[in-house]
Design a protein around this motif. Sequence first.
Motif, PDB file in Angstrom:
ATOM      1  N   ASP A   1       0.852  -1.188   0.000  1.00  0.00           N
ATOM      2  CA  ASP A   1       0.000   0.000   0.000  1.00  0.00           C
ATOM      3  C   ASP A   1       0.893   1.245   0.000  1.00  0.00           C
ATOM      4  O   ASP A   1       0.869   2.066   0.910  1.00  0.00           O
ATOM      5  CB  ASP A   1      -0.935  -0.011   1.212  1.00  0.00           C
ATOM      6  N   SER A   2       1.702   1.341  -1.028  1.00  0.00           N
ATOM      7  CA  SER A   2       2.639   2.450  -1.179  1.00  0.00           C
ATOM      8  C   SER A   2       2.380   3.067  -2.546  1.00  0.00           C
ATOM      9  O   SER A   2       1.414   2.716  -3.209  1.00  0.00           O
ATOM     10  CB  SER A   2       4.080   1.934  -1.106  1.00  0.00           C
ATOM     11  N   GLY A   3       3.231   3.999  -2.956  1.00  0.00           N
ATOM     12  CA  GLY A   3       3.110   4.530  -4.316  1.00  0.00           C
ATOM     13  C   GLY A   3       2.105   5.651  -4.462  1.00  0.00           C
ATOM     14  O   GLY A   3       1.787   6.053  -5.576  1.00  0.00           O
ATOM     15  N   ARG A   4       1.582   6.172  -3.351  1.00  0.00           N
ATOM     16  CA  ARG A   4       0.700   7.341  -3.467  1.00  0.00           C
ATOM     17  C   ARG A   4       0.828   8.182  -2.208  1.00  0.00           C
ATOM     18  O   ARG A   4       0.947   7.647  -1.090  1.00  0.00           O
ATOM     19  CB  ARG A   4      -0.751   6.919  -3.722  1.00  0.00           C
ATOM     20  N   VAL A   5       0.858   9.489  -2.403  1.00  0.00           N
ATOM     21  CA  VAL A   5       0.910  10.386  -1.251  1.00  0.00           C
ATOM     22  C   VAL A   5      -0.533  10.650  -0.857  1.00  0.00           C
ATOM     23  O   VAL A   5      -1.190  11.534  -1.407  1.00  0.00           O
ATOM     24  CB  VAL A   5       1.647  11.705  -1.577  1.00  0.00           C
TER      25      VAL A   5
END
Length: 432
Positions: free
Chosen positions: A351-355
């Motif tokens: 669940d990474s790749g977005r601020v």
Amino acid sequence: MTTLRIAGGRVLRPDATVERADVLVDSESGTITAVGDPDEVPEGDETLSAEDGLVMPGLVNAHTHAAMTLLRGYADDKELDAWLQEDIWPVEAELTPEDVRAGTDLGLLEMIRSGTTAFADMYFHEEQVVDAVEDAGLRARLGYGIVTVGKDEDGAREDCEQSLATARKFDGAAAGRVKTAFMPHSLTTVGEEYLREYVSKARDDGIPLHYHANETEDEVDPIVEAEGERPLEYARELDMTGASDSVAHGVHLDGTEIDLLAETGTAVVHCPASNMKLASGMAPVQDMLDAGVTVGLGTDGAASNNDLDLFDEMRDAAMVGKLAANDASAVPAESVVRMATEGSADALGFDSGRVAEGANADLAVVDLDAPHLTPHHDLVSHLVYAARGSDVRHTLCDGAVLMRDREVLTMDAEDVRERAEERAAAAVERAE
Ligand SMILES: N[C@@H](CCSC[C@H]1O[C@@H](n2cnc3c(=O)[nH]cnc32)[C@H](O)[C@@H]1O)C(=O)O
Ligand SMILES: [Zn+2]
């Protein structure tokens, strides 16, 4: 609760817009707790300056062999099969656990410095990679690469068992930053009987798959000949396609295979530099995106790239994507940034790749005040076409600062370089 406020910069949002905003990170949970107008984001216990910078998701290298940094520049200008068999595999046969640790450390150092916060690793002596990831503070999905060609049955089984054991043992290591996968090297380097038996064991345990597929024509043709079907149809029959799985390369794909990838949710990790350098071919990236395939981005090993800088890779992806489609509007900057962040994170199941609030606090802050990033018409364009890894000022993973003002805090850079230099030279000498 320890909180960190990343203040004074601009922020790249998941919809690819850029706004002036601050980001609040909870270091304990390792997540982003607020993104927004500087007046509305709560104060943090600590502050990290993003003045003149762009806060973006940490880049995700969804396919590499981190320790292959030891072989950077050792053998170039050859096609895949000959390169592996004549140059790479003989040296890899000599690599000790300590060598793999040294090469992995070098790879991780390079990743942190160029804003990469997570990666997928397929190699051997993976316990070393787990330790390296734990110490450096990155996030990884890793596994032991299986090759059964040229091995007797005992040797082949040992490889398969090793890959299962690695996946079972290390999932959740490094405070949950390490996840694992079952990793057959490819559909041609692992025998069908072993795939059948061991993939089913991996499935029983809910372990995802990651393997090389459709990289070269030489790899596609034998499967078409022997099986009368395309490699990914063969893979589907072997239960090797699914929403938690990812394949590296996907260069030589036909329309049926692209549909199959989209239908099954199998992700493709595009590795443009490696594909160009080994003259493997041009992946139909725009076609895959149009069909709804999850596409991530990877560097592949440093020996076929020859660096682990995903900014380089983004530019390569855009360039070769246009050539492949014979269309300058294909694979535009926004798609490429998405590929290197959300796409790769989805491919690896992070669940990474977005601020965004709630997501992992895996972030990079890029300096925008360099001459080659001036003027600021379009920052998404800059990330793909003009920026480089050395423009990264800070790198954070799981809410922890790994690099501050270009100083890597979790590794001794000089020691890493020295060890890699020595171990690479010694391994090559033993092999020759
Ligand atoms: N257990 C296996 C190791 C497999 S690790 C994964 C392998 O992928 C190799 N590799 C690196 N880049 C590529 C690529 O582009 N295509 C296929 N294989 C690659 C790499 O050199 C490494 O040997 C053994 O003992 O031989
Ligand atoms: Zn690879």
